[in-house]
Write an enzyme that holds these catalytic residues in place. Structure first.
Site: not given
Ligand code: NCD
Length: 305
Positions: A56-57, A85, A106, A134
């Site tokens: 999703r993100t 590498k 991320r 987040h």
């Molecule tokens: C979450 C995350 O990656 O922290 N998902 C998200 O971004 N919607 C939740 C999770 O991984 O449990």
């Protein structure tokens, strides 16, 4: 109010204020309701830098950028990168900063997005740094709470799941400290909140309590926020048993406006039968990711929109 997001990286929810959140929320609704959206990102390139798995993100950021007329490049894992590498995070970010205007990052390590701001001259968005934060998910969660309940102040919100490792919970709590909400943590026996969270709650004079069973509070709740157990961040034996309390009889005691939110992906804590109940609101929450991220990208890049 002057646009507080213009030219700002988004690293932590600690940078949000009640005023900036109240400024932000109407733009989300505007992007959600607009069918023809001005191409505010026309000359911009967004880099998706995902050193950790995401559905999703990453894809909602990419969708938000494309819908605003921007372009997207990037990676969704490190398998094809020179990281294989031995190239460092710093050198990878230095290079991505030459190729794009905004970097969405991320990474499994807490502090990675902050580190990127020290290396890159470009706008950085923290899309999850380890178990830490987040911030953009918190914006989605806040907008979804406001949209589903028509307000935030005065709400009763339960939080259940992996309170230690779930960065979405940390970011949401920090964001909720700007509002007059009552929080109920559903936790196992003898569990104590991590010191940083209880300090945050105490400093903000938040009303909160710990409970072992959701049945103790269900009839008071407006929102239940669930997360999965973050198995990838638990090195030894699980520290918290997965939350598995939902059943029909508990939900029958819920108020009619009661909604269940979950950042997804889900596991056993949120069985599929809940989807058919009027309380399920997590797919709407996931769908809100696009307009909320459109609003954010637009406000970060345009002083006035
Ligand atoms: C979450 C995350 O990656 O922290 N998902 C998200 O971004 N919607 C939740 C999770 O991984 O449990």
């Amino acid at each position: 109010m002057k646009n507080p997001f213009f030219s700002q990286s988004i690293i932590s929810t600690q940078a949000f204020t009640k005023d900036s959140l109240n400024f932000f929320m109407p733009f989300c609704l505007q992007f959600k309701n607009h069918h023809s959206i001005p191409l505010l990102l026309k000359q911009k390139i967004l880099a998706s830098c995902f050193f950790e798995a995401s559905t999703r993100t990453r894809l909602s950021f990419e969708s938000a950028c494309l819908r605003l007329g921007g372009q997207v490049l990037g990676f969704s894992d490190t398998a094809q990168l020179s990281v294989q590498k031995g190239e460092s995070f710093s050198d990878t970010i230095r290079m991505m900063s030459e190729y794009a205007d905004i970097l969405v990052i991320r990474h499994p390590s807490a502090g990675a997005a902050q580190l990127a701001t020290d290396i890159s001259g470009k706008l950085i968005i923290n899309a999850g740094d380890g178990a830490n934060e987040h911030p953009t998910q918190a914006l989605i969660d806040l907008f979804t709470i406001q949209e589903s309940q028509g307000k935030i102040d005065g709400l009763h919100i339960a939080i259940a799941g992996d309170i230690i490792h779930a960065r979405t919970i940390h970011a949401l709590i920090s964001t909720l400290t700007h509002f007059d909400v009552r929080i109920y943590f559903i936790v196992p026996e003898l569990f104590e909140l991590p010191e940083n969270l209880s300090r945050l709650l105490r400093n903000a004079n938040m009303r909160y309590s710990l409970h072992q069973q959701i049945s103790e509070v269900i009839s008071k709740l407006d929102i239940l926020y669930l997360t999965r157990q973050q198995k990838e961040r638990i090195s030894k034996k699980p520290e918290l048993k997965p939350y598995k309390h939902l059943n029909f009889s508990i939900l029958s005691e819920a108020k009619s406006n009661f909604k269940i939110l979950h950042p997804l992906p889900r596991q056993e804590e949120l069985p599929a039968w809940v989807d058919a109940t009027p309380h399920a609101h997590y797919f709407q929450q996931a769908a809100n990711a696009v307009p909320v991220r459109q609003a954010l990208l637009a406000l970060m890049t345009q002083e006035n929109i």
